[in-house]
Design a protein around this motif. Structure first.
Motif, PDB file in Angstrom:
ATOM      1  N   LYS A 161       0.853  -1.190   0.000  1.00 30.97           N
ATOM      2  CA  LYS A 161       0.000   0.000   0.000  1.00 30.97           C
ATOM      3  C   LYS A 161       0.888   1.238   0.000  1.00 30.97           C
ATOM      4  O   LYS A 161       1.455   1.598   1.030  1.00 30.97           O
ATOM      5  CB  LYS A 161      -0.919   0.019   1.223  1.00 30.97           C
ATOM      6  N   LYS A 162       1.017   1.862  -1.169  1.00 34.18           N
ATOM      7  CA  LYS A 162       1.805   3.087  -1.286  1.00 34.18           C
ATOM      8  C   LYS A 162       0.994   4.126  -2.012  1.00 34.18           C
ATOM      9  O   LYS A 162       0.254   3.804  -2.947  1.00 34.18           O
ATOM     10  CB  LYS A 162       3.118   2.809  -2.044  1.00 34.18           C
ATOM     11  N   PRO A 163       1.111   5.388  -1.637  1.00 33.10           N
ATOM     12  CA  PRO A 163       1.901   5.890  -0.510  1.00 33.10           C
ATOM     13  C   PRO A 163       1.098   5.897   0.794  1.00 33.10           C
ATOM     14  O   PRO A 163      -0.117   5.741   0.774  1.00 33.10           O
ATOM     15  CB  PRO A 163       2.214   7.330  -0.932  1.00 33.10           C
ATOM     16  N   GLN A 164       1.769   6.059   1.895  1.00 34.22           N
ATOM     17  CA  GLN A 164       1.197   6.281   3.216  1.00 34.22           C
ATOM     18  C   GLN A 164       0.337   5.122   3.711  1.00 34.22           C
ATOM     19  O   GLN A 164      -0.593   5.320   4.496  1.00 34.22           O
ATOM     20  CB  GLN A 164       0.360   7.570   3.242  1.00 34.22           C
ATOM     21  N   GLY A 165       0.653   3.907   3.266  1.00 31.69           N
ATOM     22  CA  GLY A 165      -0.142   2.761   3.676  1.00 31.69           C
ATOM     23  C   GLY A 165       0.422   2.062   4.897  1.00 31.69           C
ATOM     24  O   GLY A 165       1.585   2.240   5.257  1.00 31.69           O
ATOM     25  N   ILE A 166      -0.428   1.259   5.531  1.00 33.58           N
ATOM     26  CA  ILE A 166      -0.016   0.364   6.611  1.00 33.58           C
ATOM     27  C   ILE A 166      -0.583  -1.010   6.291  1.00 33.58           C
ATOM     28  O   ILE A 166      -1.798  -1.155   6.097  1.00 33.58           O
ATOM     29  CB  ILE A 166      -0.520   0.842   7.986  1.00 33.58           C
ATOM     30  N   THR A 167       0.290  -2.010   6.190  1.00 32.85           N
ATOM     31  CA  THR A 167      -0.139  -3.370   5.879  1.00 32.85           C
ATOM     32  C   THR A 167       0.455  -4.324   6.895  1.00 32.85           C
ATOM     33  O   THR A 167       1.641  -4.243   7.216  1.00 32.85           O
ATOM     34  CB  THR A 167       0.316  -3.787   4.463  1.00 32.85           C
ATOM     35  N   ILE A 168      -0.368  -5.228   7.388  1.00 29.62           N
ATOM     36  CA  ILE A 168       0.072  -6.235   8.349  1.00 29.62           C
ATOM     37  C   ILE A 168      -0.091  -7.604   7.715  1.00 29.62           C
ATOM     38  O   ILE A 168      -1.174  -7.953   7.228  1.00 29.62           O
ATOM     39  CB  ILE A 168      -0.745  -6.144   9.659  1.00 29.62           C
ATOM     40  N   LEU A 169       0.979  -8.377   7.674  1.00 27.18           N
ATOM     41  CA  LEU A 169       0.956  -9.732   7.108  1.00 27.18           C
ATOM     42  C   LEU A 169       1.299 -10.750   8.176  1.00 27.18           C
ATOM     43  O   LEU A 169       2.249 -10.552   8.946  1.00 27.18           O
ATOM     44  CB  LEU A 169       1.970  -9.861   5.969  1.00 27.18           C
ATOM     45  N   SER A 170       0.545 -11.831   8.216  1.00 24.42           N
ATOM     46  CA  SER A 170       0.877 -12.955   9.094  1.00 24.42           C
ATOM     47  C   SER A 170       1.232 -14.154   8.221  1.00 24.42           C
ATOM     48  O   SER A 170       1.047 -14.138   6.994  1.00 24.42           O
ATOM     49  CB  SER A 170      -0.315 -13.301   9.984  1.00 24.42           C
ATOM     50  N   HIS A 171       1.722 -15.212   8.829  1.00 17.61           N
ATOM     51  CA  HIS A 171       2.015 -16.430   8.070  1.00 17.61           C
ATOM     52  C   HIS A 171       0.753 -16.948   7.379  1.00 17.61           C
ATOM     53  O   HIS A 171       0.820 -17.477   6.258  1.00 17.61           O
ATOM     54  CB  HIS A 171       2.582 -17.507   8.998  1.00 17.61           C
ATOM     55  N   GLU A 172      -0.398 -16.812   8.049  1.00 12.13           N
ATOM     56  CA  GLU A 172      -1.647 -17.309   7.477  1.00 12.13           C
ATOM     57  C   GLU A 172      -2.040 -16.566   6.204  1.00 12.13           C
ATOM     58  O   GLU A 172      -2.792 -17.085   5.368  1.00 12.13           O
ATOM     59  CB  GLU A 172      -2.783 -17.189   8.507  1.00 12.13           C
ATOM     60  N   ASP A 173      -1.521 -15.332   6.017  1.00 10.49           N
ATOM     61  CA  ASP A 173      -1.847 -14.539   4.833  1.00 10.49           C
ATOM     62  C   ASP A 173      -1.046 -14.940   3.597  1.00 10.49           C
ATOM     63  O   ASP A 173      -1.391 -14.535   2.482  1.00 10.49           O
ATOM     64  CB  ASP A 173      -1.573 -13.051   5.107  1.00 10.49           C
ATOM     65  N   VAL A 174       0.026 -15.695   3.801  1.00  9.82           N
ATOM     66  CA  VAL A 174       0.961 -15.962   2.701  1.00  9.82           C
ATOM     67  C   VAL A 174       0.306 -16.606   1.495  1.00  9.82           C
ATOM     68  O   VAL A 174       0.470 -16.128   0.359  1.00  9.82           O
ATOM     69  CB  VAL A 174       2.166 -16.785   3.207  1.00  9.82           C
ATOM     70  N   PRO A 175      -0.466 -17.724   1.645  1.00  8.42           N
ATOM     71  CA  PRO A 175      -1.054 -18.347   0.446  1.00  8.42           C
ATOM     72  C   PRO A 175      -1.976 -17.417  -0.334  1.00  8.42           C
ATOM     73  O   PRO A 175      -1.958 -17.402  -1.570  1.00  8.42           O
ATOM     74  CB  PRO A 175      -1.825 -19.544   1.022  1.00  8.42           C
ATOM     75  N   GLU A 176      -2.765 -16.615   0.370  1.00 13.49           N
ATOM     76  CA  GLU A 176      -3.737 -15.770  -0.316  1.00 13.49           C
ATOM     77  C   GLU A 176      -3.111 -14.505  -0.896  1.00 13.49           C
ATOM     78  O   GLU A 176      -3.436 -14.093  -2.021  1.00 13.49           O
ATOM     79  CB  GLU A 176      -4.862 -15.384   0.655  1.00 13.49           C
ATOM     80  N   LYS A 177      -2.199 -13.879  -0.156  1.00 13.07           N
ATOM     81  CA  LYS A 177      -1.711 -12.562  -0.561  1.00 13.07           C
ATOM     82  C   LYS A 177      -0.366 -12.582  -1.280  1.00 13.07           C
ATOM     83  O   LYS A 177      -0.063 -11.662  -2.050  1.00 13.07           O
ATOM     84  CB  LYS A 177      -1.628 -11.651   0.661  1.00 13.07           C
ATOM     85  N   LEU A 178       0.468 -13.603  -1.026  1.00 13.24           N
ATOM     86  CA  LEU A 178       1.786 -13.638  -1.658  1.00 13.24           C
ATOM     87  C   LEU A 178       1.880 -14.630  -2.806  1.00 13.24           C
ATOM     88  O   LEU A 178       2.506 -14.340  -3.834  1.00 13.24           O
ATOM     89  CB  LEU A 178       2.867 -13.961  -0.619  1.00 13.24           C
ATOM     90  N   TRP A 179       1.295 -15.795  -2.662  1.00 12.80           N
ATOM     91  CA  TRP A 179       1.480 -16.821  -3.676  1.00 12.80           C
ATOM     92  C   TRP A 179       0.997 -16.435  -5.078  1.00 12.80           C
ATOM     93  O   TRP A 179       1.609 -16.847  -6.066  1.00 12.80           O
ATOM     94  CB  TRP A 179       0.828 -18.129  -3.222  1.00 12.80           C
TER      95      TRP A 179
END
Length: 406
Positions: A161-179
């Motif tokens: 999230k740019k600019p001025q964003g705040i994003t929180i990622l957990s291990h559980e988010d990896v398959p949905e948001k990173l893969w």
């Protein structure tokens, strides 16, 4: 974060160079700003652009002429590296108000270990908001912040999230948001590794996560295991406040004012480069055994080759001899627009090793004397006689930071 017991934050300053200029000059705020080199000296490349310019298609690395076509109303400003460094140092000081464990990652990024500070700072989101607000209040710079259970996920989150964003990622988010992301988006994967992975049929981070780790280890060695773990969001590296204290390499490169094709001109530039790298190594108290040469042609094709010399050194002459050997071995005569030299495999300089055939003491005394003269009277006070030739870049480079004016 509860899934690992750690809370790591990465603060990433948005369009840092341009944001500093806007913070210092109110008339530039909400205006398209481009920080760029001198077009007359063939350094007319966009180094940074404000989001007002980025929204019109301006990108880092683009030529200034192309950027001006896309955004003719943009204010083009030369970089002020000393100012940016000072603002960066101030931001690190601000971050240390929240945690003693702050690791500078680049001039505009830093990791912060917040583990154990939850009772003081509140939730991850609240802590990120407080840090973001404090940075802006004290410097005028906006930032994007990523939070995760490790440095890898914090870094990935900060870019979402740019600019001025705040994003929180957990291990559980990896398959949905990173893969689903392209594999080249994974922190730590450069263009060359991305190319190798593409040849293996690995297109996304998810593809990499589903690849047999034994195949990756066989193909890339220990790096293959790191790639597999990264694709699964795993990273055990600590936040190290002292990561920049020890040099891993010392190098310098710059874009030439014109295409260089004559060996005599290239030789002079390499002589000046190796003298500069050697001087920096002496100042840092290191000697090195591995010399690397980087060449980028007018067609943007790059060559990077290394050579290990018999004895570690921080003198210009042996480094110059090594770079010339690399040049003769690997340069095919194409026009050169960028050239660089790096000294690595460093170790502390603990004195002069005696040599029966050369008076190294004399060479060291000469080098030390030149260093002292430049330190006292300025970098242009003494130079090689051949640096007075037209193809020399010495006088243009002296007194700059990162190749740019202070």
């Amino acid at each position: 974060m509860k899934d690992s017991g750690r809370t790591i934050l990465l603060a990433d300053m948005n369009a840092f160079y341009a944001s500093v200029e806007q913070a210092f000059n109110p008339s530039l705020r909400n205006q398209p700003v481009i920080i760029c080199g001198d077009p007359q000296q063939r350094r007319g490349i966009v180094l940074a652009a404000s989001y007002e310019a980025k929204n019109l298609g301006v990108k880092t690395g683009m030529t200034v002429s192309k950027a001006k076509e896309l955004c003719p109303e943009a204010r083009c400003l030369p970089p002020r590296m000393n100012t940016y460094v000072q603002v960066s140092i101030r931001i690190i000081e601000i971050l240390k108000q929240f945690s003693p464990l702050v690791e500078p990652f680049s001039i505009d990024e830093a990791f912060v270990e917040l583990t154990g500070c939850e009772s003081l700072l509140g939730s991850e989101k609240r802590a990120a908001q407080r840090i973001q607000r404090q940075i802006h209040m004290e410097t005028g710079i906006h930032s994007s912040i990523g939070v995760g259970p490790n440095k890898l996920l914090a870094k990935m989150a900060a870019g979402m999230k740019k600019p001025q964003g705040i994003t929180i990622l957990s291990h559980e988010d990896v398959p949905e948001k990173l893969w689903p992301l392209p594999v080249g988006k994974l922190f730590g994967i450069g263009n060359r590794m991305e190319h190798h992975l593409y040849r293996m049929g690995i297109r996304t981070i998810g593809d990499l996560a589903r690849t047999d780790p034994r195949l990756l280890r066989h193909r890339f060695g220990v790096i293959g295991q790191v790639l597999y773990e990264s694709a699964h969001g795993t990273d055990s590296s600590p936040v190290d406040p002292y990561s920049l204290d020890g040099n891993k390499s010392i190098g310098h490169q710059f874009t030439l004012p014109r295409d260089y094709t004559e060996i005599k001109d290239i030789r002079l530039v390499l002589r000046e480069l190796t003298e500069e790298v050697a001087s920096r190594a002496r100042k840092a108290g290191y000697i090195g055994r591995t010399v690397s040469l980087t060449i980028k042609g007018a067609d943007f094709h790059s060559i990077h080759r290394s050579l290990t010399i018999p004895h570690a050194s921080n003198l210009g002459h042996p480094l110059f001899q090594a770079t010339m050997e690399l040049l003769h071995r690997h340069w095919t005569g194409q026009a050169i627009r960028l050239i660089g030299v790096t000294l690595s495999n460093l170790q502390p300089d603990q004195g002069v090793q005696l040599n029966l055939f050369k008076d190294l003491n004399r060479e060291h005394r000469l080098a030390d004397t030149m260093d002292k003269i430049r330190e006292k009277f300025g970098p242009e006070s003494i130079c090689l006689a051949e640096s007075l030739l037209e193809s020399s870049l010495y006088s243009d480079r002296a007194g700059k930071i990162g190749g740019h004016h202070r």
